[in-house]
Design a protein around this motif. Structure first.
Motif, PDB file in Angstrom:
ATOM      1  N   VAL A  44     -35.278 -40.671 112.068  1.00  0.00           N
ATOM      2  CA  VAL A  44     -34.567 -40.220 110.872  1.00  0.00           C
ATOM      3  C   VAL A  44     -35.524 -39.492 109.936  1.00  0.00           C
ATOM      4  CG1 VAL A  44     -33.332 -40.990 108.799  1.00  0.00           C
ATOM      5  CG2 VAL A  44     -32.800 -42.016 111.027  1.00  0.00           C
ATOM      6  N   ALA A  45     -36.697 -40.065 109.690  1.00  0.00           N
ATOM      7  CA  ALA A  45     -37.671 -39.443 108.799  1.00  0.00           C
ATOM      8  C   ALA A  45     -38.110 -38.083 109.320  1.00  0.00           C
ATOM      9  CB  ALA A  45     -38.884 -40.358 108.636  1.00  0.00           C
ATOM     10  N   ALA A  46     -38.303 -37.967 110.646  1.00  0.00           N
ATOM     11  CA  ALA A  46     -38.715 -36.691 111.226  1.00  0.00           C
ATOM     12  C   ALA A  46     -37.619 -35.644 111.097  1.00  0.00           C
ATOM     13  CB  ALA A  46     -39.094 -36.884 112.690  1.00  0.00           C
ATOM     14  N   ALA A  47     -36.387 -36.036 111.379  1.00  0.00           N
ATOM     15  CA  ALA A  47     -35.276 -35.081 111.314  1.00  0.00           C
ATOM     16  C   ALA A  47     -35.049 -34.574 109.897  1.00  0.00           C
ATOM     17  CB  ALA A  47     -34.007 -35.732 111.861  1.00  0.00           C
ATOM     18  N   LEU A  48     -35.261 -35.438 108.907  1.00  0.00           N
ATOM     19  CA  LEU A  48     -35.045 -35.057 107.515  1.00  0.00           C
ATOM     20  C   LEU A  48     -36.322 -34.548 106.847  1.00  0.00           C
ATOM     21  CD1 LEU A  48     -32.635 -37.951 106.482  1.00  0.00           C
ATOM     22  CD2 LEU A  48     -32.056 -35.617 107.165  1.00  0.00           C
ATOM     23  N   ASP A  49     -37.402 -34.455 107.639  1.00  0.00           N
ATOM     24  CA  ASP A  49     -38.664 -33.854 107.192  1.00  0.00           C
ATOM     25  C   ASP A  49     -39.225 -34.557 105.959  1.00  0.00           C
ATOM     26  OD1 ASP A  49     -40.788 -32.084 107.452  1.00  0.00           O
ATOM     27  OD2 ASP A  49     -39.873 -30.574 106.158  1.00  0.00           O
ATOM     28  N   TRP A  50     -39.244 -35.899 105.997  1.00  0.00           N
ATOM     29  CA  TRP A  50     -39.780 -36.639 104.875  1.00  0.00           C
ATOM     30  C   TRP A  50     -41.293 -36.523 104.780  1.00  0.00           C
ATOM     31  CZ3 TRP A  50     -36.663 -41.861 105.466  1.00  0.00           C
ATOM     32  CH2 TRP A  50     -35.326 -41.620 105.104  1.00  0.00           C
ATOM     33  N   PHE A  51     -41.964 -36.422 105.911  1.00  0.00           N
ATOM     34  CA  PHE A  51     -43.423 -36.340 105.937  1.00  0.00           C
ATOM     35  C   PHE A  51     -43.838 -35.184 106.842  1.00  0.00           C
ATOM     36  CE2 PHE A  51     -42.289 -40.942 105.759  1.00  0.00           C
ATOM     37  CZ  PHE A  51     -42.567 -41.126 104.419  1.00  0.00           C
ATOM     38  N   GLY A  52     -45.083 -34.776 106.715  1.00  0.00           N
ATOM     39  CA  GLY A  52     -45.587 -33.735 107.592  1.00  0.00           C
ATOM     40  C   GLY A  52     -45.900 -34.287 108.968  1.00  0.00           C
ATOM     41  N   ASP A  53     -46.314 -33.408 109.854  1.00  0.00           N
ATOM     42  CA  ASP A  53     -46.665 -33.818 111.218  1.00  0.00           C
ATOM     43  C   ASP A  53     -48.118 -33.485 111.519  1.00  0.00           C
ATOM     44  OD1 ASP A  53     -46.497 -31.091 111.270  1.00  0.00           O
ATOM     45  OD2 ASP A  53     -45.098 -30.959 112.966  1.00  0.00           O
ATOM     46  N   ASP A  54     -48.978 -33.653 110.497  1.00  0.00           N
ATOM     47  CA  ASP A  54     -50.385 -33.270 110.637  1.00  0.00           C
ATOM     48  C   ASP A  54     -51.271 -34.438 111.062  1.00  0.00           C
ATOM     49  OD1 ASP A  54     -50.159 -34.712 108.337  1.00  0.00           O
ATOM     50  OD2 ASP A  54     -51.136 -33.245 107.032  1.00  0.00           O
ATOM     51  N   GLY A  55     -50.673 -35.500 111.574  1.00  0.00           N
ATOM     52  CA  GLY A  55     -51.462 -36.596 112.108  1.00  0.00           C
ATOM     53  C   GLY A  55     -51.950 -37.585 111.076  1.00  0.00           C
ATOM     54  N   VAL A  56     -51.408 -37.529 109.849  1.00  0.00           N
ATOM     55  CA  VAL A  56     -51.791 -38.491 108.819  1.00  0.00           C
ATOM     56  C   VAL A  56     -50.525 -39.120 108.233  1.00  0.00           C
ATOM     57  CG1 VAL A  56     -53.902 -37.271 108.235  1.00  0.00           C
ATOM     58  CG2 VAL A  56     -51.809 -36.769 106.963  1.00  0.00           C
ATOM     59  N   THR A  58     -48.720 -40.296 104.754  1.00  0.00           N
ATOM     60  CA  THR A  58     -48.739 -40.132 103.307  1.00  0.00           C
ATOM     61  C   THR A  58     -47.428 -40.675 102.751  1.00  0.00           C
ATOM     62  OG1 THR A  58     -47.811 -37.906 103.502  1.00  0.00           O
ATOM     63  CG2 THR A  58     -50.211 -38.086 103.393  1.00  0.00           C
ATOM     64  N   GLY A  59     -47.181 -40.388 101.487  1.00  0.00           N
ATOM     65  CA  GLY A  59     -45.881 -40.698 100.907  1.00  0.00           C
ATOM     66  C   GLY A  59     -45.766 -42.095 100.353  1.00  0.00           C
ATOM     67  N   HIS A  60     -44.524 -42.555 100.268  1.00  0.00           N
ATOM     68  CA  HIS A  60     -44.182 -43.837  99.657  1.00  0.00           C
ATOM     69  C   HIS A  60     -43.476 -44.721 100.673  1.00  0.00           C
ATOM     70  CE1 HIS A  60     -44.685 -40.985  96.356  1.00  0.00           C
ATOM     71  NE2 HIS A  60     -44.964 -42.020  95.584  1.00  0.00           N
ATOM     72  N   TRP A  61     -43.780 -46.010 100.605  1.00  0.00           N
ATOM     73  CA  TRP A  61     -43.267 -46.985 101.564  1.00  0.00           C
ATOM     74  C   TRP A  61     -42.804 -48.226 100.832  1.00  0.00           C
ATOM     75  CZ3 TRP A  61     -43.708 -46.339 107.032  1.00  0.00           C
ATOM     76  CH2 TRP A  61     -44.341 -45.144 107.404  1.00  0.00           C
ATOM     77  N   LYS A  62     -41.934 -48.974 101.493  1.00  0.00           N
ATOM     78  CA  LYS A  62     -41.623 -50.323 101.028  1.00  0.00           C
ATOM     79  C   LYS A  62     -42.050 -51.308 102.095  1.00  0.00           C
ATOM     80  CE  LYS A  62     -37.431 -51.956 100.966  1.00  0.00           C
ATOM     81  NZ  LYS A  62     -36.003 -52.143 100.608  1.00  0.00           N
ATOM     82  N   SER A  63     -42.497 -52.475 101.659  1.00  0.00           N
ATOM     83  CA  SER A  63     -42.942 -53.507 102.586  1.00  0.00           C
ATOM     84  C   SER A  63     -42.688 -54.851 101.928  1.00  0.00           C
ATOM     85  CB  SER A  63     -44.431 -53.335 102.900  1.00  0.00           C
ATOM     86  OG  SER A  63     -44.886 -54.302 103.830  1.00  0.00           O
ATOM     87  N   GLY A  64     -42.498 -55.878 102.744  1.00  0.00           N
ATOM     88  CA  GLY A  64     -42.340 -57.200 102.175  1.00  0.00           C
ATOM     89  C   GLY A  64     -41.536 -58.135 103.043  1.00  0.00           C
ATOM     90  N   PRO A  76     -40.407 -46.186 105.456  1.00  0.00           N
ATOM     91  CA  PRO A  76     -40.776 -45.001 104.674  1.00  0.00           C
ATOM     92  C   PRO A  76     -39.645 -44.626 103.737  1.00  0.00           C
ATOM     93  CG  PRO A  76     -40.025 -44.320 106.833  1.00  0.00           C
ATOM     94  CD  PRO A  76     -39.997 -45.831 106.830  1.00  0.00           C
ATOM     95  N   LEU A  77     -39.984 -44.032 102.591  1.00  0.00           N
ATOM     96  CA  LEU A  77     -38.995 -43.713 101.570  1.00  0.00           C
ATOM     97  C   LEU A  77     -38.834 -42.198 101.440  1.00  0.00           C
ATOM     98  CD1 LEU A  77     -40.112 -46.230  98.800  1.00  0.00           C
ATOM     99  CD2 LEU A  77     -38.758 -46.652 100.876  1.00  0.00           C
ATOM    100  N   PRO A  78     -37.596 -41.714 101.377  1.00  0.00           N
ATOM    101  CA  PRO A  78     -37.380 -40.273 101.240  1.00  0.00           C
ATOM    102  C   PRO A  78     -37.948 -39.751  99.924  1.00  0.00           C
ATOM    103  CG  PRO A  78     -35.308 -41.476 101.048  1.00  0.00           C
ATOM    104  CD  PRO A  78     -36.328 -42.461 101.495  1.00  0.00           C
ATOM    105  N   ASP A 156     -32.081 -48.524 108.873  1.00  0.00           N
ATOM    106  CA  ASP A 156     -31.654 -47.735 107.715  1.00  0.00           C
ATOM    107  C   ASP A 156     -32.659 -47.886 106.576  1.00  0.00           C
ATOM    108  OD1 ASP A 156     -30.111 -46.222 105.931  1.00  0.00           O
ATOM    109  OD2 ASP A 156     -28.994 -47.995 105.274  1.00  0.00           O
ATOM    110  N   SER A 157     -33.931 -47.665 106.886  1.00  0.00           N
ATOM    111  CA  SER A 157     -34.998 -47.731 105.878  1.00  0.00           C
ATOM    112  C   SER A 157     -34.961 -49.003 105.054  1.00  0.00           C
ATOM    113  CB  SER A 157     -34.937 -46.510 104.933  1.00  0.00           C
ATOM    114  OG  SER A 157     -35.135 -45.327 105.640  1.00  0.00           O
ATOM    115  N   GLN A 158     -34.587 -50.106 105.721  1.00  0.00           N
ATOM    116  CA  GLN A 158     -34.485 -51.403 105.044  1.00  0.00           C
ATOM    117  C   GLN A 158     -33.641 -51.264 103.768  1.00  0.00           C
ATOM    118  OE1 GLN A 158     -35.278 -54.011 106.622  1.00  0.00           O
ATOM    119  NE2 GLN A 158     -34.923 -55.565 105.067  1.00  0.00           N
ATOM    120  N   VAL A 159     -32.518 -50.550 103.929  1.00  0.00           N
ATOM    121  CA  VAL A 159     -31.497 -50.310 102.896  1.00  0.00           C
ATOM    122  C   VAL A 159     -32.093 -49.838 101.564  1.00  0.00           C
ATOM    123  CG1 VAL A 159     -29.782 -51.796 103.968  1.00  0.00           C
ATOM    124  CG2 VAL A 159     -31.306 -52.794 102.300  1.00  0.00           C
ATOM    125  N   HIS A 160     -32.915 -48.819 101.650  1.00  0.00           N
ATOM    126  CA  HIS A 160     -33.518 -48.209 100.462  1.00  0.00           C
ATOM    127  C   HIS A 160     -32.614 -47.115  99.907  1.00  0.00           C
ATOM    128  CE1 HIS A 160     -36.442 -46.330  97.812  1.00  0.00           C
ATOM    129  NE2 HIS A 160     -36.133 -45.171  98.372  1.00  0.00           N
TER     130      HIS A 160
END
Length: 257
Positions: A44-56, A58-64, A76-78, A156-160
């Motif tokens: 889902v994140a790849a299709a919606l282009d949330w992050f780059g594909d440069d091998g790193v 980045t961005g914002h995440w939720k965890s817990g 990962p968060l959009p 579903d992104s842990q319902v974010h």
């Protein structure tokens, strides 16, 4: 991914693009374990282009998780829903939103997969340079969240729904057991909690989260942000509500749903 996972990912992508919800019943058996749910997240994140594909990473995440004894989950968060306080979300569509008051942490340095593998709970906090008060708007692409299986929620992104961040402060290992959290939604009473972080220390999840986000061989870049779990559970809210959260001594945030 197998055909069921691909179909699920396509359905979630379409739901996000069209701002609609899905009936979970046809998808109950689509996922067998958390690893498959994470594959769907990635698709889902790849299709919606949330992050780059440069091998790193980045961005914002939720965890817990609900306690240290359970398996933690991550998502990962959009980027379109991540905003600085004071934030207005009138332009976004929410279905059954709720509020979580949290502390967000920010990496102060790059973390390679090799480094992540060696990090433990005693030294992980040294990788953090800043912390901020945050509010997550929890929302779902599933029509009946209460009856939706955990794996579908995870996919579903842990319902974010969205995230608002306060001002960044230098990170310090404070007395989390006595830390207050004050949340108010609309004209309701202030919800006060003290020392109620489910993991006792927001930084406790860092080794587990870092190993997760670097598991494909990618480096987590400095500046990557993770929210760390709610101090108030999930508080229901409605469109138009003004919401504030304050952690005295750390900061405060404000948003309009």
């Amino acid at each position: 991914m197998n055909s069921s996972m691909t179909a699920l990912a396509d359905a979630l992508i379409a739901a996000r693009r069209s701002n609609r919800t899905l009936d979970a019943a046809p998808w109950t058996d689509a996922l067998q374990d958390a690893s498959q749910a994470y594959e769907v997240q990635d698709a889902v994140a790849a299709a919606l282009d949330w992050f780059g594909d440069d091998g790193v990473v980045t961005g914002h995440w939720k965890s817990g998780g609900g306690s240290r004894s359970v398996t933690l989950t991550h998502a990962p968060l959009p980027p379109s829903g991540v905003r600085q306080s004071p934030a207005n979300f009138d332009d976004l569509v929410f279905h059954t939103p709720g509020i979580e008051s949290e502390i967000a942490l920010r990496l102060g340095q790059d973390v390679t997969p090799e480094q992540a593998a060696k990090i433990d709970h005693n030294n992980a906090a040294s990788l953090i340079d800043a912390m901020a008060v945050s509010i997550e708007i929890v929302d779902s692409r599933w029509q009946d969240l209460a009856s939706t299986p955990a794996l579908l929620r995870l996919a579903d992104s842990q319902v974010h729904g969205a995230l608002v961040l306060g001002e960044w402060q230098p990170y310090a290992a404070i007395d989390w057991a006595s830390q207050r959290c004050e949340t108010r939604i609309g004209d309701g009473e202030v919800v006060v909690r003290e020392g109620t972080h489910p993991l006792a220390d927001p930084a406790w999840l860092l080794p587990i989260w870092l190993r997760h986000i670097t598991r494909h061989g990618q480096t987590a870049r400095a500046g990557t942000v993770v929210t760390t779990g709610s101090w108030v559970g999930v508080l229901p809210c409605r469109r138009g509500d003004q919401v504030t959260a304050e952690f005295p001594g750390i900061g405060a945030v404000r948003l309009r749903v």
